[in-house]
Write a protein that holds these residues in place. Sequence first.
Motif, mmCIF file in Angstrom:
data_model
loop_
_atom_site.group_PDB
_atom_site.id
_atom_site.type_symbol
_atom_site.label_atom_id
_atom_site.label_comp_id
_atom_site.label_asym_id
_atom_site.label_seq_id
_atom_site.Cartn_x
_atom_site.Cartn_y
_atom_site.Cartn_z
ATOM 1 N N ASP A 76 25.606 -3.239 16.554
ATOM 2 C CA ASP A 76 25.084 -4.124 17.599
ATOM 3 C C ASP A 76 26.227 -4.771 18.379
ATOM 4 O O ASP A 76 26.136 -4.950 19.604
ATOM 5 N N ALA A 77 27.296 -5.120 17.675
ATOM 6 C CA ALA A 77 28.440 -5.743 18.343
ATOM 7 C C ALA A 77 29.138 -4.753 19.275
ATOM 8 O O ALA A 77 29.504 -5.091 20.407
ATOM 9 N N VAL A 78 29.310 -3.519 18.827
ATOM 10 C CA VAL A 78 29.970 -2.495 19.647
ATOM 11 C C VAL A 78 29.152 -2.193 20.907
ATOM 12 O O VAL A 78 29.714 -1.955 21.992
ATOM 13 N N ASP A 79 27.837 -2.256 20.799
ATOM 14 C CA ASP A 79 26.963 -1.994 21.955
ATOM 15 C C ASP A 79 27.180 -2.995 23.086
ATOM 16 O O ASP A 79 26.829 -2.726 24.243
ATOM 17 N N GLN A 80 27.756 -4.139 22.772
ATOM 18 C CA GLN A 80 27.980 -5.167 23.797
ATOM 19 C C GLN A 80 29.208 -4.868 24.656
ATOM 20 O O GLN A 80 29.414 -5.514 25.681
ATOM 21 N N VAL A 81 30.014 -3.912 24.247
ATOM 22 C CA VAL A 81 31.238 -3.587 24.998
ATOM 23 C C VAL A 81 30.935 -2.469 25.992
ATOM 24 O O VAL A 81 30.501 -1.378 25.606
ATOM 25 N N GLU A 82 31.143 -2.732 27.267
ATOM 26 C CA GLU A 82 30.872 -1.733 28.300
ATOM 27 C C GLU A 82 31.857 -0.562 28.204
ATOM 28 O O GLU A 82 33.012 -0.724 27.792
ATOM 29 N N ASN A 83 31.362 0.615 28.571
ATOM 30 C CA ASN A 83 32.170 1.846 28.608
ATOM 31 C C ASN A 83 32.595 2.331 27.225
ATOM 32 O O ASN A 83 33.541 3.111 27.101
ATOM 33 N N VAL A 84 31.899 1.839 26.211
ATOM 34 C CA VAL A 84 32.142 2.301 24.843
ATOM 35 C C VAL A 84 30.836 2.844 24.290
ATOM 36 O O VAL A 84 29.781 2.215 24.421
ATOM 37 N N ALA A 85 30.873 4.020 23.687
ATOM 38 C CA ALA A 85 29.641 4.651 23.186
ATOM 39 C C ALA A 85 29.829 5.217 21.784
ATOM 40 O O ALA A 85 30.962 5.385 21.309
ATOM 41 N N ASN A 86 28.696 5.498 21.162
ATOM 42 C CA ASN A 86 28.619 6.229 19.904
ATOM 43 C C ASN A 86 29.594 5.750 18.819
ATOM 44 O O ASN A 86 30.481 6.500 18.385
ATOM 45 N N PRO A 87 29.436 4.518 18.331
ATOM 46 C CA PRO A 87 30.251 4.113 17.176
ATOM 47 C C PRO A 87 29.844 4.971 15.972
ATOM 48 O O PRO A 87 28.662 5.109 15.662
ATOM 49 N N HIS A 88 30.801 5.565 15.306
ATOM 50 C CA HIS A 88 30.483 6.462 14.203
ATOM 51 C C HIS A 88 31.632 6.481 13.200
ATOM 52 O O HIS A 88 32.639 5.799 13.392
ATOM 53 N N ARG A 89 31.440 7.278 12.170
ATOM 54 C CA ARG A 89 32.414 7.334 11.065
ATOM 55 C C ARG A 89 32.864 5.919 10.672
ATOM 56 O O ARG A 89 34.038 5.657 10.442
ATOM 57 N N LEU A 137 36.298 -10.897 2.013
ATOM 58 C CA LEU A 137 36.784 -10.405 3.304
ATOM 59 C C LEU A 137 36.339 -8.966 3.550
ATOM 60 O O LEU A 137 36.225 -8.174 2.612
ATOM 61 N N TYR A 138 36.102 -8.648 4.823
ATOM 62 C CA TYR A 138 35.673 -7.301 5.205
ATOM 63 C C TYR A 138 36.811 -6.530 5.887
ATOM 64 O O TYR A 138 37.568 -7.097 6.680
ATOM 65 N N LEU A 139 36.902 -5.241 5.584
ATOM 66 C CA LEU A 139 37.785 -4.323 6.295
ATOM 67 C C LEU A 139 36.899 -3.269 6.944
ATOM 68 O O LEU A 139 36.089 -2.637 6.263
ATOM 69 N N ILE A 140 37.053 -3.077 8.251
ATOM 70 C CA ILE A 140 36.191 -2.160 8.991
ATOM 71 C C ILE A 140 37.018 -1.072 9.655
ATOM 72 O O ILE A 140 37.980 -1.356 10.367
ATOM 73 N N ASP A 141 36.637 0.175 9.424
ATOM 74 C CA ASP A 141 37.199 1.335 10.120
ATOM 75 C C ASP A 141 36.055 2.002 10.877
ATOM 76 O O ASP A 141 34.997 2.258 10.301
ATOM 77 N N LEU A 142 36.275 2.307 12.165
ATOM 78 C CA LEU A 142 35.235 3.010 12.912
ATOM 79 C C LEU A 142 35.834 3.817 14.050
ATOM 80 O O LEU A 142 36.958 3.542 14.506
ATOM 81 N N HIS A 143 35.079 4.810 14.502
ATOM 82 C CA HIS A 143 35.453 5.621 15.660
ATOM 83 C C HIS A 143 34.520 5.271 16.812
ATOM 84 O O HIS A 143 33.332 5.019 16.600
ATOM 85 N N ILE A 144 35.058 5.268 18.025
ATOM 86 C CA ILE A 144 34.248 5.058 19.216
ATOM 87 C C ILE A 144 34.558 6.163 20.227
ATOM 88 O O ILE A 144 35.590 6.850 20.114
ATOM 89 N N GLU A 145 33.662 6.348 21.215
ATOM 90 C CA GLU A 145 33.893 7.332 22.267
ATOM 91 C C GLU A 145 33.983 6.635 23.622
ATOM 92 O O GLU A 145 33.223 5.702 23.906
ATOM 93 N N VAL A 146 34.946 7.085 24.427
ATOM 94 C CA VAL A 146 35.134 6.543 25.782
ATOM 95 C C VAL A 146 35.327 7.713 26.758
ATOM 96 O O VAL A 146 35.471 8.874 26.336
ATOM 97 N N ASP A 147 35.322 7.406 28.020
ATOM 98 C CA ASP A 147 35.538 8.420 29.056
ATOM 99 C C ASP A 147 36.863 9.148 28.794
ATOM 100 O O ASP A 147 37.929 8.521 28.712
ATOM 101 N N GLY A 148 36.803 10.462 28.690
ATOM 102 C CA GLY A 148 37.997 11.239 28.375
ATOM 103 C C GLY A 148 39.057 11.241 29.457
ATOM 104 O O GLY A 148 40.201 11.640 29.206
ATOM 105 N N THR A 149 38.725 10.793 30.667
ATOM 106 C CA THR A 149 39.712 10.770 31.756
ATOM 107 C C THR A 149 40.532 9.484 31.773
ATOM 108 O O THR A 149 41.453 9.352 32.585
ATOM 109 N N LEU A 150 40.190 8.538 30.912
ATOM 110 C CA LEU A 150 40.932 7.280 30.883
ATOM 111 C C LEU A 150 42.349 7.497 30.345
ATOM 112 O O LEU A 150 42.601 8.437 29.582
#
Length: 306
Positions: free
Chosen positions: A221-234, A243-256
């Motif tokens: 839900d938090a990642v969805d609030q960031v524009e131009n970021v999609a598909n949080p996974h892994r 304490l929490y440690l978080i690892d995740l992958h995100i997808e962005v426009d490949g031309t950036l």
Amino acid sequence: MEQRLKQIKTASAVGIIGNTALALVKVVLGFLAGSLAVVGDGVDSATDVLSFIIIFFALKIMAKEPDEEHSYGHYRAEALATLFIAFMILFAGVQLLIFALTKIVTAAANPVPSPLAVVVSFVSIGGKLLLALYQFKTGRKTESAMLIANGRNMLADLYVSVGVLLGTFATITLRIPVIDHLVAMFIAVWIIWTAVRIFLEANTELMDGVKDTSIYQAVFDAVDQVENVANPHRTRIRKLANLYLIDLHIEVDGTLTVAEGHRLAMEVEHVLRQKIDNLYDVAVHVEPLGNMEKEKYGLSPQKLTD
């Protein structure tokens, strides 16, 4: 974190003093009253004292700064201490069970406990209730698995003390010594079950798991609030103490550019730190939109709902 360790240390000191007093009263007066159930209740309180001593040692380790061998710090000492507490409680329960069974075999030669055992049980109930409530309050405030484990153990002790009170009263009233020994067996089984529960909860953290999996949805839900970021996974989440440690992958426009992709990753981290309490570290991996790499580890919103 320093304030948290101080609060846990204070709660541990209160636990040591309170349980030492209760253990001495129940063991000594239990022997004088001739009640194995009361003595067993005292042995259980003695394990609580050892538990809090273990916590003190764990706090010393947790306070150490990260080093070359422990780059994440030393917070896992809390889970290891909780695990050790579980084994110690288990040992005490098994010993008491064996002792109670031995007494049942020779029940005819055992005297009926004196009314002093009933008085001791009343004192135990009051003392355990106050200690359990204090440990729970501090444990939840600091999110300490060690204190919560000890709080649960003492709450179990409270139920045990009530059982001892009822069993001792029945033994004296009916003048049947075996009732006292059966109550002692019940206490032993309860102690063993408490140890198993504590072990399973500590094991979740040591196996890099989280008990409350709703945190994954909070991350998505938090990642969805960031524009131009999609598909949080892994997405993988671990705990170090509270304490929490978080690892995740995100997808962005490949031309950036690399710099622009990095900026979006930093935005994701910023939002996560705002939305997730006690966040120790975040690692965000950036991929181009439509990346079709096969995932072997971690969760995505789709996997979470499956």
